[in-house]
Design a protein around this motif. Structure first.
Motif, PDB file in Angstrom:
ATOM      1  N   UNK A 152      12.946 -10.075 -30.323  1.00 56.55           N
ATOM      2  CA  UNK A 152      13.720  -9.657 -29.257  1.00 56.55           C
ATOM      3  C   UNK A 152      15.198  -9.539 -29.770  1.00 56.55           C
ATOM      4  N   UNK A 153      15.322 -10.164 -30.857  1.00 57.61           N
ATOM      5  CA  UNK A 153      16.791 -10.017 -31.592  1.00 57.61           C
ATOM      6  C   UNK A 153      16.896  -8.887 -32.522  1.00 57.61           C
ATOM      7  N   UNK A 154      15.480  -8.205 -32.604  1.00 58.27           N
ATOM      8  CA  UNK A 154      15.668  -7.177 -33.836  1.00 58.27           C
ATOM      9  C   UNK A 154      16.024  -5.686 -33.079  1.00 58.27           C
ATOM     10  N   UNK A 155      16.820  -4.979 -34.203  1.00 54.61           N
ATOM     11  CA  UNK A 155      17.179  -3.756 -34.126  1.00 54.61           C
ATOM     12  C   UNK A 155      15.890  -3.028 -33.493  1.00 54.61           C
ATOM     13  N   UNK A 156      14.772  -3.038 -34.040  1.00 61.07           N
ATOM     14  CA  UNK A 156      13.440  -2.127 -33.694  1.00 61.07           C
ATOM     15  C   UNK A 156      13.151  -2.443 -31.997  1.00 61.07           C
ATOM     16  N   UNK A 157      13.388  -3.649 -31.362  1.00 62.97           N
ATOM     17  CA  UNK A 157      13.224  -3.795 -29.893  1.00 62.97           C
ATOM     18  C   UNK A 157      14.484  -3.439 -29.246  1.00 62.97           C
ATOM     19  N   UNK A 158      15.684  -3.605 -29.586  1.00 60.14           N
ATOM     20  CA  UNK A 158      16.884  -3.167 -29.033  1.00 60.14           C
ATOM     21  C   UNK A 158      16.896  -1.645 -28.973  1.00 60.14           C
ATOM     22  N   UNK A 208       9.259 -19.094 -27.298  1.00 59.53           N
ATOM     23  CA  UNK A 208       9.807 -20.210 -28.282  1.00 59.53           C
ATOM     24  C   UNK A 208       9.247 -20.007 -29.601  1.00 59.53           C
ATOM     25  N   UNK A 209       8.256 -19.199 -29.642  1.00 59.10           N
ATOM     26  CA  UNK A 209       7.873 -18.957 -30.983  1.00 59.10           C
ATOM     27  C   UNK A 209       9.040 -18.021 -31.895  1.00 59.10           C
ATOM     28  N   UNK A 210       9.274 -18.493 -33.166  1.00 63.21           N
ATOM     29  CA  UNK A 210      10.306 -17.868 -34.044  1.00 63.21           C
ATOM     30  C   UNK A 210      10.115 -16.318 -34.003  1.00 63.21           C
ATOM     31  N   UNK A 211       8.767 -16.047 -34.371  1.00 63.25           N
ATOM     32  CA  UNK A 211       8.341 -14.738 -34.419  1.00 63.25           C
ATOM     33  C   UNK A 211       8.847 -13.815 -33.277  1.00 63.25           C
ATOM     34  N   UNK A 212       8.803 -14.483 -31.910  1.00 64.52           N
ATOM     35  CA  UNK A 212       9.160 -13.635 -30.607  1.00 64.52           C
ATOM     36  C   UNK A 212      10.651 -13.617 -30.482  1.00 64.52           C
ATOM     37  N   UNK A 213      11.239 -14.775 -30.982  1.00 64.96           N
ATOM     38  CA  UNK A 213      12.681 -14.526 -31.058  1.00 64.96           C
ATOM     39  C   UNK A 213      13.391 -13.703 -32.042  1.00 64.96           C
TER      40      UNK A 213
END
Length: 155
Positions: free
Chosen positions: A38-44, A30-35
């Motif tokens: 998980x939306x970032x090119x880094x994670x993906x 729920x934290x904007x930082x987590x969102x």
């Protein structure tokens, strides 16, 4: 009967949109930082790289029944180590919940991954309903990970 459908790396964008919705709607993040992460090119990008490596490849799958997608998961089976299948995400789409679909999807995943070398299963879970679900499948608590999240295991 539930079948497991592998998602090829070139078709993962649809998965990502479903994945973020699941993480937010199910209250996992729920934290904007987590969102943002998980939306970032880094994670993906990390996940994409793991999907194309030669050893201990990362998998994204849909669960299907009668031609309909009923859920999704992502996991790694560490065949080069001890056969641990680490389940990163596992969810049943909301319209199919509460009807035993989660149990059927996990049984399908279990059969599918055992055929590919899985010996045992591990997942992080801390939401009460999720913990209850994993325990109903025979998972037991097995300590905490480096982020202090409970770890559950099934041999």
């Amino acid at each position: 009967m539930i079948t497991v459908e592998e998602i090829p790396v070139e078709n993962i964008n649809e998965f990502w949109s479903l994945h973020l919705k699941y993480l937010v709607d199910d209250g996992i993040i729920s934290d904007p930082e987590d969102i943002e992460y998980f939306s970032s090119e880094e994670y993906r990008g990390i996940i994409r790289d793991h999907m194309t490596r030669g050893t201990d490849r990362h998998h994204m799958v849909y669960f299907t029944e009668d031609g309909r997608r009923t859920g999704a998961a992502q996991y790694n089976t560490y065949r080069s180590e001890d056969g641990k299948c680490f389940i990163l995400d596992f969810w049943v789409f909301p319209q199919y919940r509460g009807k035993g679909m989660g149990h059927r999807c996990f049984k399908a995943l279990e059969e599918y991954t055992k055929a590919d070398g899985a010996v045992y299963y591990e997942i992080n879970s801390e939401k009460e309903d999720s913990v209850r679900f994993w325990k109903s499948l025979g998972f037991t608590e097995n300590g905490r990970d480096e982020y202090d999240m409970p770890v559950f295991v099934k041999y």
